[in-house]
Enzyme design. Structure first.
Site, PDB file in Angstrom:
ATOM      1  N   LEU A 235      46.603  15.415  -0.666  1.00 35.49           N
ATOM      2  CA  LEU A 235      46.632  14.028  -1.131  1.00 35.49           C
ATOM      3  C   LEU A 235      45.498  13.870  -2.135  1.00 35.49           C
ATOM      4  O   LEU A 235      44.435  14.489  -1.977  1.00 35.49           O
ATOM      5  CB  LEU A 235      46.431  13.058   0.042  1.00 35.49           C
ATOM      6  CG  LEU A 235      47.537  13.043   1.100  1.00 35.49           C
ATOM      7  CD1 LEU A 235      47.157  12.116   2.259  1.00 35.49           C
ATOM      8  CD2 LEU A 235      48.878  12.619   0.503  1.00 35.49           C
ATOM      9  N   ASP A 236      45.702  13.039  -3.147  1.00 39.52           N
ATOM     10  CA  ASP A 236      44.653  12.799  -4.147  1.00 39.52           C
ATOM     11  C   ASP A 236      43.429  12.189  -3.474  1.00 39.52           C
ATOM     12  O   ASP A 236      43.526  11.571  -2.400  1.00 39.52           O
ATOM     13  CB  ASP A 236      45.142  11.820  -5.221  1.00 39.52           C
ATOM     14  CG  ASP A 236      46.342  12.353  -5.978  1.00 39.52           C
ATOM     15  OD1 ASP A 236      46.522  13.583  -6.027  1.00 39.52           O
ATOM     16  OD2 ASP A 236      47.098  11.512  -6.511  1.00 39.52           O
ATOM     17  N   LYS A 237      42.292  12.303  -4.163  1.00 36.00           N
ATOM     18  CA  LYS A 237      41.041  11.741  -3.627  1.00 36.00           C
ATOM     19  C   LYS A 237      41.208  10.248  -3.310  1.00 36.00           C
ATOM     20  O   LYS A 237      40.694   9.742  -2.313  1.00 36.00           O
ATOM     21  CB  LYS A 237      39.933  11.965  -4.658  1.00 36.00           C
ATOM     22  CG  LYS A 237      38.571  11.575  -4.208  1.00 36.00           C
ATOM     23  CD  LYS A 237      37.542  12.002  -5.252  1.00 36.00           C
ATOM     24  CE  LYS A 237      36.189  11.397  -4.956  1.00 36.00           C
ATOM     25  NZ  LYS A 237      35.214  11.677  -6.014  1.00 36.00           N
TER      26      LYS A 237
ATOM     27  N   THR B 130      44.023   8.704  -2.528  1.00 35.75           N
ATOM     28  CA  THR B 130      45.186   8.426  -1.657  1.00 35.75           C
ATOM     29  C   THR B 130      44.700   8.476  -0.209  1.00 35.75           C
ATOM     30  O   THR B 130      43.860   9.312   0.135  1.00 35.75           O
ATOM     31  CB  THR B 130      46.287   9.495  -1.855  1.00 35.75           C
ATOM     32  OG1 THR B 130      46.718   9.468  -3.215  1.00 35.75           O
ATOM     33  CG2 THR B 130      47.476   9.259  -0.951  1.00 35.75           C
TER      34      THR B 130
ATOM     35  N   ARG C 253      52.375   9.014  -8.466  1.00 32.42           N
ATOM     36  CA  ARG C 253      51.739   8.316  -9.605  1.00 32.42           C
ATOM     37  C   ARG C 253      52.541   8.544 -10.891  1.00 32.42           C
ATOM     38  O   ARG C 253      52.726   7.615 -11.687  1.00 32.42           O
ATOM     39  CB  ARG C 253      50.297   8.807  -9.782  1.00 32.42           C
ATOM     40  CG  ARG C 253      49.406   8.361  -8.626  1.00 32.42           C
ATOM     41  CD  ARG C 253      48.027   9.002  -8.675  1.00 32.42           C
ATOM     42  NE  ARG C 253      47.479   9.055  -7.333  1.00 32.42           N
ATOM     43  CZ  ARG C 253      46.840   8.042  -6.725  1.00 32.42           C
ATOM     44  NH1 ARG C 253      46.628   6.919  -7.356  1.00 32.42           N
ATOM     45  NH2 ARG C 253      46.401   8.164  -5.483  1.00 32.42           N
TER      46      ARG C 253
END
Ligand code: URA
Length: 230
Positions: A101-103, A105, A185
């Site tokens: 997961l993105d930073k 998210t 995104r």
């Protein structure tokens, strides 16, 4: 496995320290105090010592509620990683991430030392569903139909058909069966919007438990683990 051995393996305490902690009532098995160091504990039992979940150093599958601001990596020279959130007993289990997961998210991240499970959860061939809750800015252009057909991203990449369910003004549920880089995104951008918050709520049929606070992790039972792939 005997309770004192399990606690000792999972905490790094000596066997006698583990036995003492158990006799003093510092160890819970399935939420109940257990004072018998010699008791046999079943594979699926949840053991907590001094308030920390004790994790078997053998095979392990954890569900983490990833908070904002930590990176999905096991080591990083400058950033706080998801492994930094886990108790020492988990770190010894050499966990890897089943997807990232993105930073910025939040939500459900599965960590395990079972390479086969990671493969099943992440390889597109297995089509495991991932459900995201998305907040966005802007007005999206026909997202339900375009995403159901298989959206084309701005760089020409074609996504597999997915489900976009509006949940109100500028909030939606998005269910994917693949995991391209920054996919949500990029999908929202391709529809003309910008993601302002992103949360993963489910992998397979396993939902992030509501009671699990951001930053906390729980070991999955065999039944819960099976739901990851169903
Ligand atoms: N898609 C994204 O864009 N970011 C995530 O963290 C997960 C899915």
């Amino acid at each position: 496995m005997r309770l004192d051995k399990l606690v000792s393996d999972g905490t790094g305490w000596s066997r006698s320290m583990a036995a003492k902690a158990i006799r003093r009532g510092h160890v819970l098995v399935d939420d109940a105090v257990c004072r018998d160091p010699a008791i046999q504990v079943s594979d699926g039992a949840r053991v907590v010592a001094d308030g920390e979940p004790v994790v078997r150093v053998g095979r392990l599958v954890l569900a983490l509620h990833k908070p904002l601001g930590v990176v999905s990596a096991t080591v990083d020279p400058s950033e706080r990683t998801v492994l930094d959130l886990l108790p020492e007993s988990c770190v010894r289990a050499e966990l890897r991430l089943a997807g990232r997961l993105d930073k910025d998210t939040t939500g459900l991240l599965i960590l395990t030392n079972d390479g086969e499970l990671i493969h099943k959860l992440t390889h597109p061939r297995h089509h495991v569903e991932k459900e995201y809750l998305v907040d966005y800015d802007g007005v999206l252009e026909a997202p339900v139909a375009r995403i159901a057909e298989g959206l084309e991203l701005e760089d020409g990449t074609r996504c597999d058909p997915a489900r976009f369910e509006p949940l109100g003004a500028q909030r939606a549920r998005l269910v994917l069966r693949e995991g391209k880089y920054h996919q949500v995104r990029r999908m929202v951008a391709a529809c003309g919007g910008r993601v302002t918050a992103l949360h993963r709520a489910r992998v397979g049929s396993y939902r992030l438990p509501e009671h699990l606070p951001a930053g906390a992790a729980v070991p999955l039972t065999a039944e819960e683990e099976a739901t990851l792939l169903s």
